[in-house]
Design an enzyme around this catalytic site. Sequence first.
Site, short mmCIF file in Angstrom:
data_model
loop_
_atom_site.label_atom_id
_atom_site.label_comp_id
_atom_site.label_asym_id
_atom_site.label_seq_id
_atom_site.Cartn_x
_atom_site.Cartn_y
_atom_site.Cartn_z
N GLU A 221 -31.17 -15.72 31.17
CA GLU A 221 -30.99 -16.60 32.33
C GLU A 221 -31.07 -15.74 33.59
O GLU A 221 -30.38 -14.72 33.68
CB GLU A 221 -29.62 -17.28 32.27
CG GLU A 221 -29.42 -18.19 31.08
CD GLU A 221 -27.99 -18.73 31.05
OE1 GLU A 221 -27.69 -19.66 31.82
OE2 GLU A 221 -27.18 -18.20 30.26
N ARG A 436 -22.94 -9.65 18.62
CA ARG A 436 -23.06 -9.08 19.98
C ARG A 436 -22.58 -7.63 19.99
O ARG A 436 -21.79 -7.21 19.16
CB ARG A 436 -22.19 -9.87 20.96
CG ARG A 436 -22.70 -11.25 21.26
CD ARG A 436 -21.83 -11.94 22.29
NE ARG A 436 -21.85 -11.23 23.57
CZ ARG A 436 -21.28 -11.68 24.67
NH1 ARG A 436 -20.62 -12.82 24.65
NH2 ARG A 436 -21.34 -11.01 25.79
N LYS A 446 -20.63 -12.23 34.06
CA LYS A 446 -21.21 -12.36 35.40
C LYS A 446 -20.15 -12.78 36.41
O LYS A 446 -20.08 -12.23 37.52
CB LYS A 446 -22.34 -13.40 35.36
CG LYS A 446 -23.49 -13.02 34.46
CD LYS A 446 -24.42 -14.20 34.21
CE LYS A 446 -25.45 -13.87 33.15
NZ LYS A 446 -26.25 -15.03 32.75
#
Length: 725
Positions: A221, A436, A446
């Site tokens: 993204e 992950r 973020k």
Amino acid sequence: MAALDSLSLFTSLGLSEQKARETLKNSALSAQLREAATQAQQTLGSTIDKATGILLYGLASRLRDTRRLSFLVSYIASKKIHTEPQLLVERYHFNMGLLMGEARAVLKWADGKMIKNEVDMQVLHLLGPKLEADLEKKFKVAKARLEETDRRTAKDVVENGETADQTLSLMEQLRGEALKFHKPGENYKTPGYVVTPHTMNLLKQHLEITGGQVRTRFPPEPNGILHIGHAKAINFNFGYAKANNGICFLRFDDTNPEKEEAKFFTAICDMVAWLGYTPYKVTYASDYFDQLYAWAVELIRRGLAYVCHQRGEELKGHNTLPSPWRDRPMEESLLLFEAMRKGKFSEGEATLRMKLVMEDGKMDPVAYRVKYTPHHRTGDKWCIYPTYDYTHCLCDSIEHITHSLCTKEFQARRSSYFWLCNALDVYCPVQWEYGRLNLHYAVVSKRKILQLVATGAVRDWDDPRLFTLTALRRRGFPPEAINNFCARVGVTVAQTTMEPHLLEACVRDVLNDTAPRAMAVLESLRVIITNFPAAKSLDIQVPNFPADETKGFHQVPFAPIVFIERTDFKEEPEPGFKRLAWGQPVGLRHTGYVIELQHVVKGPSGCVESLEVTCRRADAGEKPKAFIHWVSQPLMCEVRLYERLFQHKNPEDPTEVPGGFLSDLNLASLHVVDAALVDCSVALAKPFDKFQFERLGYFSVDPDSHQGKLVFNRTVTLKEDPGKV
């Protein structure tokens, strides 16, 4: 007499007389080389040929663990090792399973994955980063036995590619036969894959388009900067395609124009290229907005989607009541969806929802929502935008992705992935999940990085204390080191949280071989040589890489005034202090001179301002206990020294840090040295150039540098800080 015997021995090994004399100045190296030669003579006799002698010198000068000396000398003497490159080429030709077996026998109750990670990191630290040849699969069986090998390989693999075999390299992990992944066109063999009456025909068309080629994609993204976890995703997606002679798309999931900025698109492209990967094609979800809209209309026509007027807060959670508009007539939803597209509803007033229940219990996920925000690529053409749940699988289908690799948290979306492709009767790829990669002492969210920037805790997304990829590049981490670290972590289903010092070990291994040496002084002390041996400054030749002088030299001036580290001098030294003190001379590295203290000059406050010393040739007297770095006629520069940004391993864990991550900041995470001194060999350095400052650490030129003032970031120290392990 002993020195003459050693000189004769060293020259007989093939060293030049000058090199032999330099070796004699290093007592530790001399002792190790004498021991190696003596042991070799027991096998070869008194005469050792030059080729063997050069190998013995290379061994003595580079061996970190002296306990391995006898073993390696025996291999050299018995001609099992013929050349130094052979050591580099064959260093990983060892069954790591034996090491793992020994470790597991001793640590019976320890976590196997943690043992594997630690063994891999220690071996990497000992042997250095793998080359491409090390990552290539070794075929050792005849063709007639390939079928048997495939069966044995399959037994070593657990679901989704987590291997039980401890010896696989990253490239071996990523090869199709080493993972329990389907072959292109055999999607239907994947557990859980939904087969419809159209599946086999769609797969046949898919193979005609792709030619059976593996296709992956990295779909970030564009609303933030990539971090260390994304590095694993990049390595996995691009690496899997490369390992299987396939292609990988870089596709931007640009479906949320409110949060997307041009700088994020650019930074993501830069980071993918920086890690060494080239996308087959850069695409955008917005490339397919027209097709996605047409498919949404088709979903409504098939009775599989409807326009809903529930508000966002009503849709949250997993046990929400069915929408009162779920059974709205298809014709009505078509009209309302067209009205959404024409801007007749305000934001939040209407959504398009799909009729399915996801694996996590979430009912009827949203496919489209209203947003009156211009898009960076399509402008004002659209005021409705598709969601990730709707867009992702359909973009994969359009691009004929064979393996949709994503992290474990998307497992709950797998059923909706299959459902949507099949609901529209389009090619359905296979979604595979992996664990992950996270790091302790780090925050990568973020939203939380934005908070750190807003509060002034860090400067921006590329602050070298963060673990974003732009920050790691600015700090001086080489991309090879990050890729090597991802290789060590490997492909696992379980989430992996690693210690930062393991990443730093990979950085040291790369920089040790690639960062040329220079000398810098952080806290300087002026030293005047009262009997300087020349009328003007001397030019000193300093090797760029002392362990390999074939990589060249650089020149630095040596003048009557030099600067040393203030910590390298003590008027009243404590026991064990080996540097400059009264009655204790030290050598100046690379000069061939030793200095001895004669006078201490102090200021009005009693602080030492300068030293007066005399010098002599290093070979004209007793060898000093230490050799220190120095600079003369230096450049002034700024040096930034970094420590961990957070004090606790898990700053986001409320049980560990009750006050929240902002309360856990390490106030000593940045120390700026405004007036450091560095030798003039770095005068033409450019941003991101890397050096090893002797005895201090590895440093990288910061982009803040300008004409007349270089700025250096400390990348890592020379040795691992035991307190960080």
